[in-house]
Design a protein around this motif. Structure first.
Motif, short mmCIF file in Angstrom:
data_model
loop_
_atom_site.label_atom_id
_atom_site.label_comp_id
_atom_site.label_asym_id
_atom_site.label_seq_id
_atom_site.Cartn_x
_atom_site.Cartn_y
_atom_site.Cartn_z
N SER A 487 0.83 -1.20 0.00
CA SER A 487 0.00 0.00 0.00
C SER A 487 0.87 1.25 0.00
O SER A 487 0.61 2.21 -0.74
CB SER A 487 -0.93 0.00 1.22
N GLN A 488 1.93 1.25 0.83
CA GLN A 488 2.83 2.40 0.86
C GLN A 488 3.51 2.61 -0.48
O GLN A 488 3.65 3.75 -0.96
CB GLN A 488 3.88 2.20 1.96
N LEU A 494 2.09 7.12 -6.76
CA LEU A 494 1.15 8.18 -7.13
C LEU A 494 1.71 9.55 -6.75
O LEU A 494 1.60 10.52 -7.52
CB LEU A 494 -0.19 7.96 -6.44
N HIS A 495 2.28 9.63 -5.56
CA HIS A 495 2.84 10.90 -5.09
C HIS A 495 3.93 11.41 -6.03
O HIS A 495 3.99 12.61 -6.34
CB HIS A 495 3.40 10.71 -3.68
N HIS A 496 4.77 10.52 -6.51
CA HIS A 496 5.87 10.93 -7.39
C HIS A 496 5.39 11.39 -8.76
O HIS A 496 6.12 12.09 -9.46
CB HIS A 496 6.86 9.77 -7.54
N VAL A 515 -0.72 5.67 9.74
CA VAL A 515 -0.38 6.85 8.93
C VAL A 515 0.67 6.45 7.90
O VAL A 515 1.71 5.89 8.25
CB VAL A 515 0.14 8.01 9.81
N TYR A 516 0.41 6.76 6.64
CA TYR A 516 1.33 6.44 5.55
C TYR A 516 2.10 7.68 5.12
O TYR A 516 1.60 8.81 5.22
CB TYR A 516 0.55 5.87 4.36
N ASP A 517 3.31 7.45 4.64
CA ASP A 517 4.12 8.55 4.12
C ASP A 517 3.50 9.07 2.83
O ASP A 517 2.72 8.38 2.16
CB ASP A 517 5.55 8.08 3.85
N ASP A 518 3.86 10.31 2.47
CA ASP A 518 3.42 10.96 1.23
C ASP A 518 1.91 11.17 1.19
O ASP A 518 1.30 11.19 0.12
CB ASP A 518 3.85 10.14 0.00
#
Length: 545
Positions: A487-488, A494-496, A515-518
């Motif tokens: 998932s991360q 997507l963030h990139h 809580v996930y990064d980005d």
């Protein structure tokens, strides 16, 4: 402004609103500047204006007796957008300024009190008539302020979404919109669609009768309580309500007292095969589904219901935030010109004179002017993913509410949006191009959560990983997944690509969300109170586009 009774208080009531915000707060200078403006407009040295986020409250309300006014800061969004001490700031915040003028009109002209013995339904009708009456009286003395009042009305009360499901709601919509045409606040073109829908329910004869009532209300003096109550009674009788025995609003319309918080209108064109979309059921309490499914496991189900007032208010505020986020001011460019208007360039003027004297074809352009060219609003794409796994069971309803608010506001703001639910399988609840008409309370009873596959399906529908547009993925989940590393990785990819990820997590004290990064993670207790943060995430997404 969306609810009559929400911002007109009896002049004898004790104010419960906060004092003006101190200058040290982010909205302090707006409160101070608009307090001076209100004192000038109302002729009340004791006038005070508080600009502050209203959470789930109305965009503005006032206490005429004490000249206290409150305006929702969400209508401005950014306190640094303009200097409120300068007249030019009004064009930057036309809706908020229109709300301020509307409340000033209440302070000036709402000088009558409905007696406590008056039936609630009559009081509601009389206060409805008060809305257009005070704006008409205000416009008579300051006609140039019509543009601001019109901007506020057309932005907060969407004429295209006027409720006309019952006789009372259609009449209420007429009192809010059609009456403002006669008050010379709105233009006939502003309410063309609303007028057609209202006429279908009321008929021309009843509309003529109601119009006679509101036009007479426009002539009533500011302190004539008796006449306003009489007009409220006439309004009720025209609708077949006996004002002498009615204890309140008709039972079927108890939720329409805030009628201007517009509910959804007709569906937009559906981009998918209509045969594949969920069929509505006559009983809104039974489970609905399945929708468009990606696999063949146990289907995701839900129960449909109408949106509540607080949800509609929140969706309206988020719509305004998204519209402002997408709006771009016209670009200013300087261009040479052979003729005025503009600024004369001396050197080019000399060259032009020499060309003419020599008999040559004049090519010099001695004037320079600033040209404003419209800049197209950037596109915004919003994907909403709802976790329907068992760990969300206790929070399924508020999370479903949050998803509806975002989806409804996104489509109204012109964004491309789709809503999906994921558990043992993935279901497309709202395809791209369709506005949700009801809140779908999910049944979170799935045995697992296929988040990665849901992201892939949202990407396929909305091209979330394709740069070039503002893209926002809203995930409604506690984040407790079987494969958190996968998932991360999906979120990071997507963030990139420039897609912002907003994570709405349930406020579970016993089992805090992962809580996930980005991501921008918001812990949600009441979804109607986090609209500012959702709007800011959309603004950030557009900034990255």
């Amino acid at each position: 402004m969306t609810s009559v009774s929400a911002h007109l208080r009896p002049s004898g009531a004790s104010p419960a609103s906060p004092a003006p915000a101190p200058a040290a707060t982010a909205w302090g200078r707006w409160s101070a500047a608009w307090t001076k403006q209100a004192a000038t407009l109302t002729g009340r040295p004791d006038a005070s204006v508080t600009v502050t986020p209203a959470d789930s409250g109305p965009p503005g309300f006032s206490y005429p007796a004490t000249a206290q006014i409150q305006v929702d800061a969400d209508l401005i969004a950014d306190p640094a957008i303009a200097d409120p001490r300068r007249p030019g700031h009004r064009s930057k915040v036309p809706v908020a300024y229109g709300v301020l003028l509307h409340e000033c009109a209440h302070v000036i002209h709402s000088q009558w009190d409905p007696p406590p013995t008056v039936a609630p339904v009559v009081r509601e009708a009389a206060l409805l008539l008060e809305e257009s009456r005070i704006e008409r009286r205000y416009r008579d003395t300051r006609p140039r302020d019509r543009r601001w009042l019109r901007s506020a009305v057309t932005s907060i009360i969407d004429p295209a979404d006027t409720p006309t499901d019952t006789l009372w709601s259609a009449a209420y919509g007429a009192g809010l919109l059609l009456a403002r045409v006669d008050a010379r606040i709105l233009y006939s073109a502003d309410v063309r669609e609303a007028r057609r829908a209202i006429a279908t329910v009321l008929g021309r004869k009843l509309i003529r009768g109601l119009r006679a009532v509101w036009r007479e209300a426009h002539t009533v003096g500011d302190t004539d309580t008796t006449r306003m109550i009489e007009l409220g009674e006439r309004w009720c009788r025209l609708l077949g309500i006996d004002p002498t025995i009615s204890p309140g609003l008709p039972a079927d319309d108890a939720t329409t007292s805030a009628i201007a918080a517009a509910i959804s209108g007709a569906l937009d064109t559906i981009l998918h095969n209509p045969a594949d979309t969920p069929e509505p059921a006559s009983d809104s309490s039974r489970p609905h589904g399945p929708g468009i499914h990606v696999d063949t496991d146990t289907p995701i189900t839900w129960a449909e219901r109408d949106a509540r007032d607080a949800e509609r208010h929140a969706a309206n505020r988020l719509t305004a935030l998204l519209r402002r986020a997408r709006h771009r001011e016209p670009a200013r460019t300087r261009e040479p010109s052979a003729a005025p208007p503009g600024r004369l360039r001396t050197g080019a003027a000399v060259t032009l004179a020499a060309q003419r004297a020599a008999g040559a074809i004049p090519t010099a352009q001695p004037w320079q002017r600033t040209v404003r060219r419209p800049v197209p609003d950037p596109e915004l794409t919003v994907g909403i993913l709802i976790d329907a796994s068992g760990s969300m069971e206790d929070f399924a309803k508020p999370m479903s509410s949050a998803a509806w608010i975002v989806a409804h506001a996104a489509t109204r703001a012109g964004a491309t949006s789709a809503t999906l639910a994921y558990g043992d399988r993935i279901t497309v609840l709202i395809p791209p191009g369709r506005r949700p008409t009801t809140v779908r309370d999910m049944r979170a009873d799935a045995g697992t959560e296929r988040f990665v596959e849901a992201c892939a399906e949202a990407d396929r529908l909305l091209h979330l990983s394709t740069p070039g547009t503002g893209r926002l993925l809203v995930v409604v989940s506690d984040g407790h997944y079987v494969n958190p590393d996968e998932s991360q990785a999906t979120i990071t990819r997507l963030h990139h690509t420039g897609c912002a990820v907003l994570w709405l997590a349930p406020d579970n004290k016993g089992w805090p969300p992962r809580v996930y990064d980005d991501t921008t993670t918001i812990t949600v207790g009441d979804p109607t109170t986090c609209i500012n943060l959702i709007g800011q995430a959309a603004i950030d997404a557009l900034t990255r586009a």
